[in-house]
Design an enzyme around this catalytic site. Sequence first.
Site, PDB file in Angstrom:
ATOM      1  CG  ASP A   8      -5.282  -5.436   1.050  1.00  8.21           C
ATOM      2  OD1 ASP A   8      -5.623  -5.901  -0.052  1.00  8.21           O
ATOM      3  OD2 ASP A   8      -5.891  -4.495   1.620  1.00  8.21           O
ATOM      4  CB  THR A  16      -6.702   2.628  -3.998  1.00 11.25           C
ATOM      5  OG1 THR A  16      -5.844   1.714  -3.305  1.00 11.25           O
ATOM      6  CG2 THR A  16      -5.877   3.431  -4.991  1.00 11.25           C
ATOM      7  CE  LYS A  44     -12.544   0.171   4.122  1.00  4.27           C
ATOM      8  NZ  LYS A  44     -12.021   0.790   5.351  1.00  4.27           N
ATOM      9  CB  ILE A  46     -15.581  -8.159  -1.210  1.00  2.58           C
ATOM     10  CG1 ILE A  46     -15.670  -8.413   0.299  1.00  2.58           C
ATOM     11  CG2 ILE A  46     -16.597  -9.002  -1.957  1.00  2.58           C
ATOM     12  CD1 ILE A  46     -15.347  -9.804   0.735  1.00  2.58           C
ATOM     13  CB  SER A 115      -4.264  -6.680  -4.095  1.00  5.05           C
ATOM     14  OG  SER A 115      -5.405  -5.949  -4.496  1.00  5.05           O
ATOM     15  CG  ASN A 119      -8.161  -1.650 -11.592  1.00  2.00           C
ATOM     16  OD1 ASN A 119      -8.039  -1.445 -12.804  1.00  2.00           O
ATOM     17  ND2 ASN A 119      -9.346  -1.798 -11.009  1.00  2.00           N
TER      18      ASN A 119
HETATM   19  C1  BG6 Z   1      -9.844  -5.080  -3.133  1.00  5.02           C
HETATM   20  C2  BG6 Z   1     -10.647  -3.932  -2.586  1.00  5.02           C
HETATM   21  O1  BG6 Z   1      -8.482  -4.842  -2.875  1.00  5.02           O
HETATM   22  O2  BG6 Z   1     -10.021  -5.208  -4.528  1.00  5.02           O
HETATM   23  C3  BG6 Z   1     -12.103  -4.068  -2.979  1.00  5.02           C
HETATM   24  O3  BG6 Z   1     -10.526  -3.913  -1.179  1.00  5.02           O
HETATM   25  C4  BG6 Z   1     -12.216  -4.237  -4.491  1.00  5.02           C
HETATM   26  O4  BG6 Z   1     -12.799  -2.927  -2.556  1.00  5.02           O
HETATM   27  C5  BG6 Z   1     -11.372  -5.427  -4.933  1.00  5.02           C
HETATM   28  O5  BG6 Z   1     -13.568  -4.451  -4.873  1.00  5.02           O
HETATM   29  C6  BG6 Z   1     -11.418  -5.656  -6.443  1.00  5.02           C
HETATM   30  O6  BG6 Z   1     -10.830  -4.566  -7.083  1.00  5.02           O
HETATM   31  P1  BG6 Z   1     -10.925  -4.284  -8.646  1.00  5.02           P
HETATM   32  O7  BG6 Z   1      -9.915  -3.182  -8.844  1.00  5.02           O
HETATM   33  O8  BG6 Z   1     -10.521  -5.551  -9.349  1.00  5.02           O
HETATM   34  O9  BG6 Z   1     -12.314  -3.893  -8.951  1.00  5.02           O
HETATM   35 MG    MG Z   2      -7.648  -3.524   1.456  1.00  2.89          MG
END
Ligand code: BG6
Ligand code: MG
Length: 221
Positions: A8, A16, A44, A46, A115, A119
């Site tokens: 992850d 982050t 977390k 999600i 992940s 991002n």
């Molecule tokens: C996960 C995080 O890795 O990515 C979450 O634990 C987050 O908190 C999810 O909502 C989605 O991330 P992003 O950057 O696409 O909004």
């Molecule tokens: Mg995480």
Amino acid sequence: KLQAVLFDLDGVITDTAEYHYLAWKQMAEQIGIEIDRAFNEQLKGISRMESLERILVHGRKDGQYSMEQRRQLAADKNKHYVSLLAGLAPEHVYPGIVELLGQLAEHHVPAVLTSASKNAPQILESLGLADRFYAIVDPDGIPGKPAPDIFLKGAELAGADPRYCIGIEDAQAGIEAIKAARMFAVGIGKPELLGASGADIVYDSTVKLSLTSLLQAVKQD
Ligand code: BG6
Ligand code: MG
């Protein structure tokens, strides 16, 4: 034999997860919803839109926003989140992570990023880790954690049998996903939270991660 290690990102490779929390907290406050760290544990791992849904339900404002407004709220949160990422640099990688990636490479064990974040590629780039991963799973269009899909996809990309994979997670939903994929689950965080979700071993810090400690943990299982 260990065939792949699935990582992850947020809260495992760098801090982050905290930025996600701060950005959601501010967005929630703007629409009159209070969230705290205990509630944040449910966010977390999600996805962005699912996190927003959970916040709206938590604040009993679920019926009040159209799809268009929800997209805007999520976009606002992401914009704030991305602004918090601006100073992210290699020195922000959690301790032990670069060493573990080096040990895996030395032993030809692929490291895969699993992940939920859109991002993630940008963050790995900022951390100087983009070329340290054998593959990055694209979370788009696959069921999110706690479903096992993202971890199964990671194993598939590495040509690995899930039974010989290790997943590393800081989120309860993430640990559940690893276990649903029938892998060995390593938690980073609080034993009482992650153990309850089925983690096979929990470390309070990434300092304790190494190829040796992982192989030892799997052997004792
Ligand atoms: C996960 C995080 O890795 O990515 C979450 O634990 C987050 O908190 C999810 O909502 C989605 O991330 P992003 O950057 O696409 O909004
Ligand atoms: Mg995480």
